[in-house]
Each structure stands twice: as C-alpha cells, then as structure tokens.
Design a protein around this motif. Sequence first.
Motif, short mmCIF file in Angstrom:
data_model
loop_
_atom_site.label_atom_id
_atom_site.label_comp_id
_atom_site.label_asym_id
_atom_site.label_seq_id
_atom_site.Cartn_x
_atom_site.Cartn_y
_atom_site.Cartn_z
N ASP A 1 -10.25 1.22 -7.06
CA ASP A 1 -11.02 0.08 -6.58
C ASP A 1 -10.16 -0.95 -5.86
OD1 ASP A 1 -9.64 -0.86 -8.77
OD2 ASP A 1 -11.38 -1.60 -9.86
N TYR A 2 -8.83 -0.81 -5.96
CA TYR A 2 -7.95 -1.75 -5.25
C TYR A 2 -7.23 -1.11 -4.07
CZ TYR A 2 -4.79 0.38 -8.72
OH TYR A 2 -4.11 1.26 -9.52
N GLY A 3 -7.57 0.15 -3.74
CA GLY A 3 -7.08 0.71 -2.49
C GLY A 3 -5.97 1.72 -2.59
N GLU A 4 -5.66 2.23 -3.78
CA GLU A 4 -4.56 3.18 -3.93
C GLU A 4 -5.09 4.61 -3.95
OE1 GLU A 4 -1.11 2.71 -6.90
OE2 GLU A 4 -2.37 4.28 -7.79
N ARG B 1 -0.07 7.75 -3.78
CA ARG B 1 0.63 6.48 -4.05
C ARG B 1 1.80 6.28 -3.08
NH1 ARG B 1 2.26 5.26 -9.81
NH2 ARG B 1 0.97 3.40 -9.69
N SER B 2 1.57 6.53 -1.82
CA SER B 2 2.63 6.52 -0.82
C SER B 2 2.35 5.42 0.19
CB SER B 2 2.70 7.89 -0.13
OG SER B 2 3.53 7.85 1.00
N ASN B 3 2.92 4.24 -0.07
CA ASN B 3 2.59 3.08 0.75
C ASN B 3 3.07 3.19 2.18
OD1 ASN B 3 1.29 1.69 -1.32
ND2 ASN B 3 3.18 0.80 -2.08
N MET C 1 -4.88 -3.85 0.48
CA MET C 1 -3.88 -3.77 -0.59
C MET C 1 -2.48 -3.98 -0.04
SD MET C 1 -2.99 -0.57 -3.15
CE MET C 1 -2.03 0.28 -1.90
N MET C 2 -2.24 -3.55 1.20
CA MET C 2 -0.90 -3.60 1.76
C MET C 2 -0.38 -5.02 1.94
SD MET C 2 0.35 -0.66 1.85
CE MET C 2 1.82 -1.12 2.75
N ARG C 3 -1.24 -6.03 1.89
CA ARG C 3 -0.72 -7.40 1.99
C ARG C 3 0.13 -7.77 0.79
NH1 ARG C 3 -6.24 -8.12 0.54
NH2 ARG C 3 -6.65 -9.67 -1.08
N TYR C 4 0.02 -6.98 -0.28
CA TYR C 4 0.83 -7.21 -1.48
C TYR C 4 2.00 -6.22 -1.59
CZ TYR C 4 -3.26 -9.90 -2.89
OH TYR C 4 -4.29 -10.80 -2.94
N MET C 5 2.24 -5.45 -0.57
CA MET C 5 3.22 -4.36 -0.65
C MET C 5 4.35 -4.50 0.36
SD MET C 5 2.39 -2.55 -3.18
CE MET C 5 0.99 -2.50 -4.29
N HIS D 1 4.64 9.38 -11.55
CA HIS D 1 3.90 8.60 -10.57
C HIS D 1 2.40 8.88 -10.64
CE1 HIS D 1 7.92 7.92 -9.09
NE2 HIS D 1 8.07 9.20 -8.87
N PRO D 2 1.79 8.76 -11.82
CA PRO D 2 0.37 9.12 -11.94
C PRO D 2 -0.53 8.14 -11.21
CG PRO D 2 1.19 8.16 -13.98
CD PRO D 2 2.37 8.34 -13.10
N HIS D 3 -1.61 8.67 -10.64
CA HIS D 3 -2.58 7.88 -9.89
C HIS D 3 -3.19 6.81 -10.78
CE1 HIS D 3 -6.52 7.96 -7.33
NE2 HIS D 3 -5.70 7.01 -6.94
N GLY D 4 -3.17 5.58 -10.31
CA GLY D 4 -3.77 4.48 -11.05
C GLY D 4 -2.88 3.85 -12.10
#
Length: 569
Positions: free
Chosen positions: A187-190, A194-196, A229-233, A342-345
Amino acid sequence: MQTTVEARIGELVRLQEARLAEEWKRMEAEKRSVRRIKVQGRELSRLTLLAVLYCQPRSRYFRDPALLAALEETAEELLGIQLPSGNVSLYNCNIDSPPDTAFTSHLVALVAQLLLRDAGQEAAKATNAVLTFLRRASPALLEGGIHTPNHRWVMASALAKMEELFGGAAYRERAFEFLNEGLDITDYGEWTERSNSIYNAICAYYLYDVGTVFGYAPALDAAASTLRMMRYMLHPGDTIATEYSGRQDLGQVARMDDRYYAAFHLIAARERDPELAALAAVAERTAPRGSVALLHWMLTPERMTPTVAPAPPSERYTVLFGEGNRAPVPDRVPYLGPVVKHPHGAPVLRHRRGPLSVTAMAGQPECLYVQYGEARMLGLKLGIGWFGAGAVSFPGIEPLGGDRYLLRAELEGCYFGPLADEHTLHAGGRYVDMPNHLRRRIGTVRTAVDIELTLLEDGLDLRVASDDPRGIYLQAVCLFPPEDGELSGEGLEATGPLTMRLSSGAALYSAGRYAIRIEGGASEHDEIAMRNDPPDARTRAVMVNWSTPTDATLRVRGIVFEEADGKER
C-alpha cells in the motif's frame, strides 16, 4: 509551454549529437573487427539514437543520407540478433528469452511509431525492418513466459504497444492473463523485488503504457504509488537507497536512470502532482538523458510536461514503511530451513535531516545504513555467539513514541537427539543421508537481544541490550567502503587486513568534508568475528565487542568540517 518543450528537446538533441560522435567510432571499429562480439542492447540503443536524430528537425542530422544508411544497417543488425523463435537473448544470462524480447520490443515499438510518423518514405527500408522485428516477436510475446515478478508488467507493456501498432484482441487477452494475477505492490508503493534504483523504475515505466493503452487504472495507480514512495528514498547527492534491495543493485551507489526520467515526467503530468514534478526535476538533473528521453519528448510532448509547479521533496522526514509487518527471519538455530533475505514488505525506517540519511531495515542482517554528506556507513550488523547464528536479522521495527524505535530478536537454540533404527539403517552410518530434520530437539534454550534507536538531528543512538546472564558474546560490526575515506581513532586496533576493533573511545570515518563518528567502544571478548559471520572482503569493518548481560550505547554522529581550518561545525 511550447517554448519550454522546444528548449528541452533542443538540449536533448545536443546531448544525443555528442553521443553520436562516439557511436560513429564504435561502428567503424566494428567494421574493422574480424569477429564482432554481440552485446545485447547495443543494436537497440544505436537504433534509438539514430532514429531520433534522423527524425528531429532541430538535429543537424535531420534527414541526413549518411545517417539513414547507418539507420538501415542497424535495423538489419537488430533482425540479425533475433532467433527463429522471435526471441532475443540477454547473452550473459537469459537465453531465447521472452522477457528480454518484451523489453526490446517495447522500445522498438516506440521507435517504429516515430519512424512511421516522422521518417518519411525515404526511410521505408529501416521502418519495414523494425516492423518485421516486431511481427516476428509477436508469437514469442503471445506465448512466452517470465521468471521474475517485474517481467509480467514488461510483457504486458510490450503487448500493449503491439496492440497499438497491429490491433486485434489477442495482445490484450494475453496481457491480462498476467495482470489478473494482481499487482505485487504494497500500500506504500514497494514491489516484490524491493529494488529502488532498477525495478521500481521498470515497474512504473512499463505500467504507464499498460494503464494508458488498456485503460487499466490500477496500473497507473501502482506506478504513481511507487514514484511517490521514492521521495523518501534519496540520500544526500540524490543517490538512491539501495541498502535493502532484493536484486543486483543491492548496496550500489545509484541515481535515477532514463526509465525514471520518463516515468516521473509522464506520471507527474498525468497526476498534476507537485512532488512528482519535483522528482522529475531531480531525474532531469541526475539521469543520463539518453535517446529514450528524447524519444518520449518527440512522440508525446504533451504527456511529458508537468502542468503544476514543483514542490521540492523534503529533506526532513521520518517515516516507517511496513509498520506492523513481521519478516520471516531465522530464529531457531541450528536453522534447517531456507533463509528468506530481503522479504517483500519487511519494515523499513527512513530518517532524513539534510545531510543525514538513515535507513533501518528488518528482515536482513545489515539492519542499519547511515550517510552524512559524502561519508557512508554501508551497514551495521549485530553478531551473536549463539549456535552459529552469525548476524541477527530482526523481524520487525516497532515505534516506541517520539523518535525512538525498537528492533527485537528472540532466538531459540537446541541440541538434537538420536534417530530410531528405521531412520538410520539405510544410511550405512552416513550422517548426511539420514533424515536429520526428524531428530527430537533436546535442551532448548532461548535468548533475546534488542536494538533501540533514537533518531537525532545529526545522527542517532543505538542502545544494544540483553539481560541474558550467561555471558553470550555480542558484536556490533560497522561496515565502511574499502576504497573511500579514512578511519581513525585512538581506540582502534587492527585485527586483520580490513578489520579493526574499537576497544574504547570513538572511531571517525571521514570522506571529504564529512565524517561519521561512532562512540562507545568496548572489548569485552577477543573474537575477531562471530562464527558464520566472516569479514566481508568488499568492506572495511569496525567491531565493538560486548558480552551479556549488556546495556550499551553506540552514539553515531555526523560531522562536517570547515574547509579552511578543518574544525568541526
């Protein structure tokens, strides 16, 4: 707006013209080569570069006969890498690959649309070759499979472009066989991977066409969610948080690529979102801006132009993603099952205060990343002398109120009993051939260890606590780049080529005008490294050793030096 578009296109044209000079040299070298080595993507990137410069009136190569000859040659070379199946191969990895055919076909389709619209009758040979490639790829896309999660959306996007070019219901039907599985996004875009720096961009970019061509709103909503979400990454210097990636960008220093460039412009314009418009400006500043960027501005300039004023992303925030989620980490040792990395979520905590950037991560041994300006601590692990557990993976991150957060690991260890005769006779005494998972657990023991984080303006405090009275060895391992920066401190002692122990006081890692200071050294045992957590030759490590019961604090602070006198500021 028109003036802005023209200026943007003019700047991109100049960049591509400069790149073409280097491409001419490569093409001449290839002609002289006895044996040409195939490089996946070279024909495609060359085709795109030549096509945009040939079709763009602002280009000095507009409708240039020599460029057209090179374009025709490159289009034929593209057909030459296509296999009888219609697929292409990613030569160092995926052979006869429908997903790589989808990546290729999507871009080839964009080039085809440009050539059909702008190249003129003189370019019919090149245009027909490109269309031939796509027609040959059609069966591979309609029938081919995938092997990573993002491939589904790339396949769907390529099928969307095929529908645009050739029509018919089959492409849409095949795309929705993948889309109907549901989008693997939180729900937050991941996404699952998990590869930004790589696959977030891929998912957002390709889902844009899925959404627009098929009229499928969930694809557009997912793309927008990822980009928000990327604005926090972003770390200082606009590098991307890769420290918890599940793919090949793990731990890499990376900035936005051209897929991000296109996706941010396309989605920002569609959403009329000031923050996305600002991130599009970050991509404008940091992405390579290759021929793909120019291609989108030429095809759909109205879709690439944000219509709201940008609101620069904040460099002051603290946000916890995945709050309440629990990652599946090994907590019973000896551990007999697979380790899920690196589990999802899995929860991720991001804390930014200007030059300070902190990431705390559940679900993996490297539970903390700290950057201050140019100085980077690549990771912090907490090793434990507990049945070979190595470095602890924490299942969650719990907010404690204010700027305090808790990572808690509860570990179970045991010994195993003998097996009954019916389980061992067939093995002939060979332990590895016995069903050892059936052994009864004997003498089960448990322990727990906490890391409490207090986030600050210029760093953070890490309180490491365990009330276990049995003298369990603990070790904080602070990881730094091997090639950059300097490590110093009176309490530091070398324990190996790339390892140091901080026995007392503080260690300082400096890079340029910035530094990270770690205070709180201890040497309560002499282990260089915990069992099953050997030093990583790709990093320099500073260890702090405790034994339980312990309640110790590492104080991590960022420092910036005055350029003139080297004093702290």
